[in-house]
Scaffold this active site. Sequence first.
Site, mmCIF file in Angstrom:
data_model
loop_
_atom_site.group_PDB
_atom_site.id
_atom_site.type_symbol
_atom_site.label_atom_id
_atom_site.label_comp_id
_atom_site.label_asym_id
_atom_site.label_seq_id
_atom_site.Cartn_x
_atom_site.Cartn_y
_atom_site.Cartn_z
ATOM 1 N N LYS A 90 -10.453 63.687 50.520
ATOM 2 C CA LYS A 90 -10.827 62.311 50.181
ATOM 3 C C LYS A 90 -11.924 62.302 49.123
ATOM 4 C CE LYS A 90 -7.618 61.036 52.773
ATOM 5 N NZ LYS A 90 -7.413 62.216 53.565
ATOM 6 N N TYR A 117 -10.135 58.675 63.169
ATOM 7 C CA TYR A 117 -8.972 58.909 62.291
ATOM 8 C C TYR A 117 -7.703 59.182 63.123
ATOM 9 C CZ TYR A 117 -5.900 61.207 58.997
ATOM 10 O OH TYR A 117 -4.810 61.558 58.255
ATOM 11 N N ASP A 145 -17.313 62.970 61.868
ATOM 12 C CA ASP A 145 -16.461 62.953 60.681
ATOM 13 C C ASP A 145 -17.157 62.063 59.656
ATOM 14 O OD1 ASP A 145 -14.528 62.398 58.740
ATOM 15 O OD2 ASP A 145 -12.871 62.496 60.167
ATOM 16 N N ARG A 166 -8.230 84.165 53.695
ATOM 17 C CA ARG A 166 -8.352 83.288 54.874
ATOM 18 C C ARG A 166 -9.734 83.447 55.502
ATOM 19 N NH1 ARG A 166 -6.738 84.659 59.717
ATOM 20 N NH2 ARG A 166 -4.949 85.876 59.044
HETATM 21 C C1 LIG Z 1 -11.617 60.007 58.028
HETATM 22 C C2 LIG Z 1 -10.613 61.090 57.930
HETATM 23 N N1 LIG Z 1 -10.785 62.206 58.652
HETATM 24 C C3 LIG Z 1 -9.906 63.236 58.608
HETATM 25 C C4 LIG Z 1 -8.770 63.163 57.843
HETATM 26 C C5 LIG Z 1 -7.820 64.318 57.846
HETATM 27 O O1 LIG Z 1 -7.952 65.036 56.675
HETATM 28 P P1 LIG Z 1 -6.749 65.821 55.960
HETATM 29 O O2 LIG Z 1 -5.740 64.805 55.533
HETATM 30 O O3 LIG Z 1 -7.421 66.522 54.820
HETATM 31 O O4 LIG Z 1 -6.200 66.776 56.984
HETATM 32 C C6 LIG Z 1 -8.551 62.031 57.044
HETATM 33 C C7 LIG Z 1 -7.361 61.939 56.180
HETATM 34 O O5 LIG Z 1 -6.958 60.880 55.753
HETATM 35 C C8 LIG Z 1 -9.483 60.971 57.097
HETATM 36 O O6 LIG Z 1 -9.324 59.849 56.372
#
Ligand SMILES: Cc1ncc(COP(=O)(O)O)c(C=O)c1O
Length: 240
Positions: free
Chosen positions: A213, A117, A188, A64
């Site tokens: 992704k 998101y 992001d 971890r």
């Molecule tokens: C743009 C974006 N940010 C963050 C996330 C969250 O990521 P995770 O599903 O790996 O927790 C996603 C997931 O679909 C996403 O599309």
Amino acid sequence: MNEHPSGFDHDYLAEAATLLAHDEPFPGGAVVPPIYQTSLFTFASYAEMADTFAGKRKQPIYSRGDNPTVMEFEARVAALEGAEAARGFSSGMAAISATVLAFVGAGERIVAVRNCYGDAYRLFERLLPRLNIKVDYVDGSDPDAVAAALPGAKLLYLESPTSMMFELQDIAHLTRLAKEQGIVTTIDNSWATPVFQKPITHGVDRVLHSASKYLGGHSDTVAGVVAGSAAHIKHINEQT
Ligand SMILES: Cc1ncc(COP(=O)(O)O)c(C=O)c1O
């Protein structure tokens, strides 16, 4: 320069491939990074263990905290993003939660782009108010709206393009507005990937990804990562 089928006038993929190339074999002569599927690491002697715990020598102790496979991933993402350091997480949401919570505390305010998101939005709307953290949403394509919302904020949270609506932000402009007021920025970058967008070159402090992704690329893993200055990554490690 090769002509890329995407029609871009720059071979972004070749550039990324160069950054990801490695010329030394991994331990045991492995050509690709081995997967260290272990929670704990052991030591050759008690003295080695004591020195590692005291910070006098570096060696993973517990996965971890550090794991060689994850450390390789972190180094590669840092290189791709042009960052000093990166920190891997078990999901993109873990990266978002840890990054936001490491830098924003009770009574403070975040300015976030609308249409970020969905689960980030849920974090902002459900958990953060319980910690007395307020989030205001702005149209990130409107710098005047962002400028009007920024005073007094602790963090500017960007996502460009935004999820599903694909709204774009002028990252350099918004980052400059935030910096003028001593406000840090997080973006992001999951949608664009560091192949097509390197927000740190536009002044962003921390870049995070759902590595589940495009970074993962094969829909076979759930992971997250945040990249930034060594000091910011150290702070995230120490806080979360
Ligand atoms: C743009 C974006 N940010 C963050 C996330 C969250 O990521 P995770 O599903 O790996 O927790 C996603 C997931 O679909 C996403 O599309």
